[in-house]
Design an enzyme around this catalytic site. Structure first.
Site, PDB file in Angstrom:
ATOM      1  N   HIS A 526      59.317   4.746  27.401  1.00 24.07           N
ATOM      2  CA  HIS A 526      59.964   3.616  28.065  1.00 24.07           C
ATOM      3  C   HIS A 526      61.065   2.960  27.235  1.00 24.07           C
ATOM      4  CE1 HIS A 526      55.985   3.193  30.501  1.00 24.07           C
ATOM      5  NE2 HIS A 526      56.763   4.150  30.975  1.00 24.07           N
ATOM      6  N   HIS A 571      55.488   0.340  33.447  1.00 22.05           N
ATOM      7  CA  HIS A 571      56.256   1.585  33.364  1.00 22.05           C
ATOM      8  C   HIS A 571      57.624   1.281  33.952  1.00 22.05           C
ATOM      9  CE1 HIS A 571      52.683   4.138  32.362  1.00 22.05           C
ATOM     10  NE2 HIS A 571      52.151   2.974  32.678  1.00 22.05           N
TER      11      HIS A 571
HETATM   12  C1  LIG Z   1      57.914  12.072  30.192  1.00 24.99           C
HETATM   13  C2  LIG Z   1      58.212  10.744  30.850  1.00 24.99           C
HETATM   14  C3  LIG Z   1      57.219  10.116  31.591  1.00 24.99           C
HETATM   15  C4  LIG Z   1      57.482   8.881  32.191  1.00 24.99           C
HETATM   16  N1  LIG Z   1      56.547   8.339  33.017  1.00 24.99           N
HETATM   17  C5  LIG Z   1      56.872   7.257  33.754  1.00 24.99           C
HETATM   18  C6  LIG Z   1      56.006   6.791  34.769  1.00 24.99           C
HETATM   19  O1  LIG Z   1      54.944   7.362  35.041  1.00 24.99           O
HETATM   20  N2  LIG Z   1      56.375   5.686  35.462  1.00 24.99           N
HETATM   21  C7  LIG Z   1      57.551   5.028  35.199  1.00 24.99           C
HETATM   22  O2  LIG Z   1      57.813   4.004  35.825  1.00 24.99           O
HETATM   23  N3  LIG Z   1      58.396   5.467  34.260  1.00 24.99           N
HETATM   24  C8  LIG Z   1      58.102   6.583  33.561  1.00 24.99           C
HETATM   25  N4  LIG Z   1      58.999   7.061  32.662  1.00 24.99           N
HETATM   26  C9  LIG Z   1      60.237   6.308  32.418  1.00 24.99           C
HETATM   27  C10 LIG Z   1      61.259   6.408  33.563  1.00 24.99           C
HETATM   28  O3  LIG Z   1      61.353   7.727  34.025  1.00 24.99           O
HETATM   29  C11 LIG Z   1      62.607   5.898  33.029  1.00 24.99           C
HETATM   30  O4  LIG Z   1      62.469   4.553  32.633  1.00 24.99           O
HETATM   31  C12 LIG Z   1      63.723   5.974  34.068  1.00 24.99           C
HETATM   32  O5  LIG Z   1      63.889   7.274  34.560  1.00 24.99           O
HETATM   33  C13 LIG Z   1      65.014   5.488  33.423  1.00 24.99           C
HETATM   34  O6  LIG Z   1      66.075   5.594  34.335  1.00 24.99           O
HETATM   35  P1  LIG Z   1      67.584   5.655  33.813  1.00 24.99           P
HETATM   36  O7  LIG Z   1      68.440   5.826  35.000  1.00 24.99           O
HETATM   37  O8  LIG Z   1      67.815   4.515  32.906  1.00 24.99           O
HETATM   38  O9  LIG Z   1      67.661   6.939  32.844  1.00 24.99           O
HETATM   39  P2  LIG Z   1      67.235   8.459  33.077  1.00 24.99           P
HETATM   40  O10 LIG Z   1      66.275   8.575  34.180  1.00 24.99           O
HETATM   41  O11 LIG Z   1      66.836   8.998  31.756  1.00 24.99           O
HETATM   42  O12 LIG Z   1      68.577   9.157  33.569  1.00 24.99           O
HETATM   43  C14 LIG Z   1      69.706   9.309  32.752  1.00 24.99           C
HETATM   44  C15 LIG Z   1      70.495  10.497  33.261  1.00 24.99           C
HETATM   45  O13 LIG Z   1      71.746  10.568  32.576  1.00 24.99           O
HETATM   46  C16 LIG Z   1      72.018  11.905  32.215  1.00 24.99           C
HETATM   47  N5  LIG Z   1      72.907  11.896  31.054  1.00 24.99           N
HETATM   48  C17 LIG Z   1      72.607  11.480  29.800  1.00 24.99           C
HETATM   49  N6  LIG Z   1      73.689  11.606  29.007  1.00 24.99           N
HETATM   50  C18 LIG Z   1      74.682  12.124  29.769  1.00 24.99           C
HETATM   51  C19 LIG Z   1      76.037  12.470  29.515  1.00 24.99           C
HETATM   52  N7  LIG Z   1      76.563  12.333  28.294  1.00 24.99           N
HETATM   53  N8  LIG Z   1      76.774  12.981  30.533  1.00 24.99           N
HETATM   54  C20 LIG Z   1      76.228  13.115  31.773  1.00 24.99           C
HETATM   55  N9  LIG Z   1      74.953  12.805  32.068  1.00 24.99           N
HETATM   56  C21 LIG Z   1      74.197  12.300  31.073  1.00 24.99           C
HETATM   57  C22 LIG Z   1      70.640  12.478  31.902  1.00 24.99           C
HETATM   58  O14 LIG Z   1      70.646  13.891  31.939  1.00 24.99           O
HETATM   59  C23 LIG Z   1      69.793  11.830  32.993  1.00 24.99           C
HETATM   60  O15 LIG Z   1      69.793  12.593  34.169  1.00 24.99           O
HETATM   61  C24 LIG Z   1      58.761   8.268  32.020  1.00 24.99           C
HETATM   62  C25 LIG Z   1      59.753   8.912  31.284  1.00 24.99           C
HETATM   63  C26 LIG Z   1      59.497  10.143  30.704  1.00 24.99           C
HETATM   64  C27 LIG Z   1      60.588  10.824  29.918  1.00 24.99           C
END
Ligand SMILES: Cc1cc2nc3c(=O)[nH]c(=O)nc-3n(C[C@H](O)[C@H](O)[C@H](O)COP(=O)(O)OP(=O)(O)OC[C@H]3O[C@@H](n4cnc5c(N)ncnc54)[C@H](O)[C@@H]3O)c2cc1C
Ligand SMILES: *[C@@H]1O[C@H](CO)[C@@H](O)[C@H](O)[C@H]1NC(C)=O
Ligand SMILES: *[C@@H]1O[C@H](CO)[C@@H](O)[C@H](O)[C@H]1NC(C)=O
Ligand SMILES: *[C@@H]1O[C@H](CO)[C@@H](O)[C@H](O)[C@H]1NC(C)=O
Ligand SMILES: *[C@@H]1O[C@H](CO)[C@@H](O)[C@H](O)[C@H]1NC(C)=O
Ligand SMILES: *[C@@H]1O[C@H](CO)[C@@H](O)[C@H](O)[C@H]1NC(C)=O
Ligand SMILES: *[C@@H]1O[C@H](CO)[C@@H](O)[C@H](O)[C@H]1NC(C)=O
Ligand SMILES: *[C@@H]1O[C@H](CO)[C@@H](O)[C@H](O)[C@H]1NC(C)=O
Ligand SMILES: *[C@@H]1O[C@H](CO)[C@@H](O)[C@H](O)[C@H]1NC(C)=O
Ligand SMILES: *[C@@H]1O[C@H](CO)[C@@H](O)[C@H](O)[C@H]1NC(C)=O
Ligand SMILES: *[C@@H]1O[C@H](CO)[C@@H](O)[C@H](O)[C@H]1NC(C)=O
Ligand SMILES: *[C@@H]1O[C@H](CO)[C@@H](O)[C@H](O)[C@H]1NC(C)=O
Ligand SMILES: *[C@@H]1O[C@H](CO)[C@@H](O)[C@H](O)[C@H]1NC(C)=O
Length: 593
Positions: A526, A571
């Site tokens: 997280h 989460h």
């Molecule tokens: C193994 C795991 C289990 C989890 N379990 C839970 C759960 O059960 N419940 C829950 O609520 N949360 C959970 N989480 C956390 C939750 O998934 C994240 O908080 C959430 O997905 C964050 O969203 P975001 O959009 O900030 O980033 P992310 O979902 O990480 O998305 C970022 C995106 O940007 C892309 N990216 C990064 N850098 C670049 C770049 N330079 N150029 C182009 N694209 C790029 C990445 O490939 C990714 O697709 C978990 C996370 C993980 C890794």
């Protein structure tokens, strides 16, 4: 070697002829984009779809990963644990050595797919507490981030759907506080006959563990039925809910397999740098491309990669940038600092039951039967997440730690620690025996870490130091959480169930439990806070303003988990959907004013 995309006016873009999922930047049409969004996790996917709902707004979203659609395990709720670490769709990061973990470096998975980490996560749907959001409102001076103000967005995301096993969920969830028309299907867990009754009977036997009918009501405290982003036995992620259904809209272009390497200044307005250029490439040796957004660039690369992109672009602490010879565009001292994460720690008992998950995890025949059933009609064990009930709990008010440490939680509706109940051994089970695991997680940590870079090559990994268990408060909390878990399974309801403590065996004193935690704890995945929002004109903290525009520049916004100034006691995926929904509304309002 810039294969420059000439900027045709949107008028010349033949609507309907372009919108698609592109797998290589060389395929991208010549077209003017109002918004260029970097990263397709929950943050980027929500904002891309919402902006593209206006048919006159052209949107490009660029994602480093590929499509999740052909990866069967992404869809199968029970198999989420197999999706990370060390997979092609994981960034496969590893932390720096963690002093709080006795010097261990740990895997630090991040999803690299359309849908981001929501395609590889464990699907738990936990909104956070009223206090978590009210604190965001307080520290930013923007009441729009308060729990009450966010309710329309929170409801708008969700559609409460039946669990895969179809059981009657009366008393397990409060339907009236959930959305009915949103894009993300949410359901409570399927029944676990050997565990549910014991867990919920314990809530009436031991008053320190109250029953909470719905932890998503704003008051998280107590033991609740787990809610998951699962519809009809399959995962709900940001790609299959928000983005892919919109990817045939003629004003939304989706570019995958392409990494953004930096953002850049295209000019100045009243002396303020305008950051509306985006550079990207297939890989470290391929051509580099660039595109300018006419309205805004939105960074949604997540709490690890967004600060990396900012630092590579000269948007960060000037002194750190100059040591890498990156010329500073603007001094943003807090980029990459304030990293917060939750600490994960499994505790395991051997139990007197043959109904746990353990057999399926060590008997290939049984595994294949369950897989065949899921493939057949999306039912059975594999149609549910591998965790069951979830508890959010607080240290007692008279805990002596509060004589020296100010309570870091957002308020009385937010937990200090979490229980996740798992109906079996976590990881590969021993050859025989059946198990119960409770993960005891620190969810209001005082530890802080950093994300930084030691290389100007965008394809080198950032340095990730989450600072896990770096504080007296956090180690105290995890020790108290282990002891609480032992009290929990010491209840009458578990008396003929628990056979023996397996993990941690033989650790009883606080010091022994602390050592066990340091030797075994990991992350709940997280990361947050690395590009935190703070009040307008606050120069003592924060990277973005309350409307998520980056301080000190124009044309650039951040919409991902990094903007949360405190990790919620939850989460984090639901929080990211929520902030992205409001952010999209703010952008639309600003564009039409
Ligand atoms: C193994 C795991 C289990 C989890 N379990 C839970 C759960 O059960 N419940 C829950 O609520 N949360 C959970 N989480 C956390 C939750 O998934 C994240 O908080 C959430 O997905 C964050 O969203 P975001 O959009 O900030 O980033 P992310 O979902 O990480 O998305 C970022 C995106 O940007 C892309 N990216 C990064 N850098 C670049 C770049 N330079 N150029 C182009 N694209 C790029 C990445 O490939 C990714 O697709 C978990 C996370 C993980 C890794
Ligand atoms: C839970 O309590 C009910 C009511 O007292 C009892 O009938 C039931 O057997 C208990 N279940 C377990 C698993 O202890
Ligand atoms: C982006 O804007 C900059 C500055 O105006 C300009 O030099 C550059 O050519 C533009 N890039 C593209 C791809 O149009
Ligand atoms: C980089 O992409 C090019 C295509 O542009 C490809 O030919 C090359 O094999 C790729 N290199 C790596 C290291 O993946
Ligand atoms: C930075 O530039 C200076 C002067 O050109 C050079 O001596 C130094 O090695 C460079 N440092 C890095 C980290 O590239
Ligand atoms: C900047 O450098 C300081 C001093 O070395 C370090 O403590 C800090 O973590 C660095 N921050 C970033 C974001 O690089
Ligand atoms: C589980 O235990 C019960 C009762 O002892 C027994 O009847 C049943 O066959 C066992 N099931 C399996 C799968 O071992
Ligand atoms: C594995 O599961 C199958 C199917 O339920 C069962 O027939 C078999 O006996 C099990 N094997 C072992 C070693 O328990
Ligand atoms: C689903 O398929 C399994 C066999 O694979 C069957 O036992 C079960 O009854 C089916 N469930 C429904 C709801 O159709
Ligand atoms: C649920 O999944 C099954 C099996 O794939 C499918 O037949 C059914 O139409 C789906 N139901 C809904 C409501 O999507
Ligand atoms: C940057 O950090 C990585 C990982 O710790 C290390 O392998 C690499 O050698 C470092 N690079 C530099 C230039 O210090
Ligand atoms: C716990 O202590 C007992 C007795 O000293 C020993 O036999 C056992 O191996 C220990 N268990 C672990 C997991 O260290
Ligand atoms: C921020 O500071 C500027 C300049 O001092 C001032 O004009 C503006 O009103 C302030 N904004 C807020 C929201 O306080």
């Amino acid at each position: 070697m810039y294969a420059s995309l000439s900027l045709l006016s949107a008028v010349f873009a033949l609507r309907g002829a372009y919108a698609a999922i592109y797998t290589d930047p060389s395929q991208l049409p010549s077209r003017e984009y109002d918004y260029v969004i970097v990263g397709a996790g929950p943050g980027g996917s929500v904002v891309a779809r919402r902006l593209a709902e206006s048919s006159t707004t052209n949107v490009l979203i660029i994602e480093a990963g590929g499509l999740p659609d052909d990866i069967e395990d992404v869809a199968i709720p029970f198999l989420s644990e197999t999706l990370t670490p060390n997979q092609p769709w994981d960034w496969n990061y590893v932390t720096t050595p963690q002093p709080g973990l006795n010097g261990r470096s740990i895997d630090y998975p991040r999803g690299k797919l359309l849908g981001g980490s929501s395609c590889v996560n464990d699907q738990a749907w936990t909104r956070g507490s009223k206090d978590d959001f009210d604190r965001y409102a307080r520290v930013t001076g923007d009441d729009g981030w308060s729990w009450d103000a966010l309710q329309p967005f929170i409801h708008g995301i969700e559609q409460l759907v039946p669990p895969a096993d179809g059981h009657n969920t009366a008393g397990e969830v409060i339907p009236s506080i959930h959305g009915t028309n949103g894009l993300v299907g949410i359901s409570v867990q399927g029944l676990l006959p050997n565990l549910d009754g014991r867990i919920f009977n314990t809530t009436s036997e031991l008053s320190e563990f109250p029953f909470n009918e719905d932890m998503n009501s704003g008051d998280t405290i107590g033991i609740s039925w787990g809610q998951y982003a699962i519809r009809n036995g399959s995962r709900q992620d940001a790609a299959n809910t928000y983005l892919e259904p919109a990817s045939n809209w003629d004003n939304l272009d989706v570019l995958i397999n392409t990494q953004v390497t930096k953002v850049f200044k295209i000019g100045e307005e009243s002396g303020v740098p305008v950051i509306r250029g985006v550079q990207f490439a297939l890989n470290s040796t391929s051509s580099v491309y660039a595109v300018n957004a006419t309205k805004e660039v939105i960074l949604s690369a997540g709490a690890i990669n967004t600060p990396q992109i900012l630092l590579l672009s000269g948007l960060g602490p000037t002194a750190n940038l100059s040591s890498l010879n990156i010329s500073a565009v603007v001094d943003l001292p807090f980029v990459g600092s304030n990293l917060q994460d939750h600490v994960f720690l499994p505790n395991t008992w051997q139990v007197n039951s043959n109904l746990t998950y353990d057999d399926v995890n060590r008997n290939q025949t049984l595994f294949n039967e369950d897989l065949a059933q899921w493939r057949n009609n999306r039912t059975g064990l594999f149609a549910a997440a591998s965790s069951a009930e979830i508890g959010w709990l607080r240290l007692p008010e008279d805990d002596p730690i509060f004589e020296t440490v100010q309570d870091p939680s957002a308020g009385k509706l937010s937990a200090h620690y979490e229980f996740i109940f798992i109906d079996g051994f976590l990881g590969t089970p021993p050859a025989t025996g059946n198990f119960l695991s409770i993960a005891t997680n620190v969810v209001s940590p005082t530890s802080r870490g950093t994300v930084t870079i030691n290389s100007t090559n965008p394809f080198d990994f950032p340095l990730i130091d989450p600072g896990l268990l770096n504080s007296d408060f956090d180690i105290h909390t995890i020790v108290e959480a282990i002891k609480a878990a032992r009290r929990f399974v010491g209840s009458p309801a578990f008396s003929n169930y628990i056979v023996d403590t397996v993990i941690p065996a033989n650790a009883t004193t606080d010091d022994e439990l602390a050592q066990f935690a340091r030797d075994n704890a990991g992350t709940v995945f997280h990361p947050t806070g690395t590009t935190a929002m703070s009040a307008w004109n606050d120069t003592s903290s924060g990277v973005v303003n309350p409307d998520l525009t980056v301080k000190g520049v124009k044309g650039l916004r951040i919409i991902d988990a990094g903007i949360l100034p405190f990790v919620p006691a939850a989460h984090t995926q639901a929080s990211v959907y929520i902030i992205a929904e409001r952010a999209a509304a703010l952008i639309k309002a600003a564009a039409s004013s």
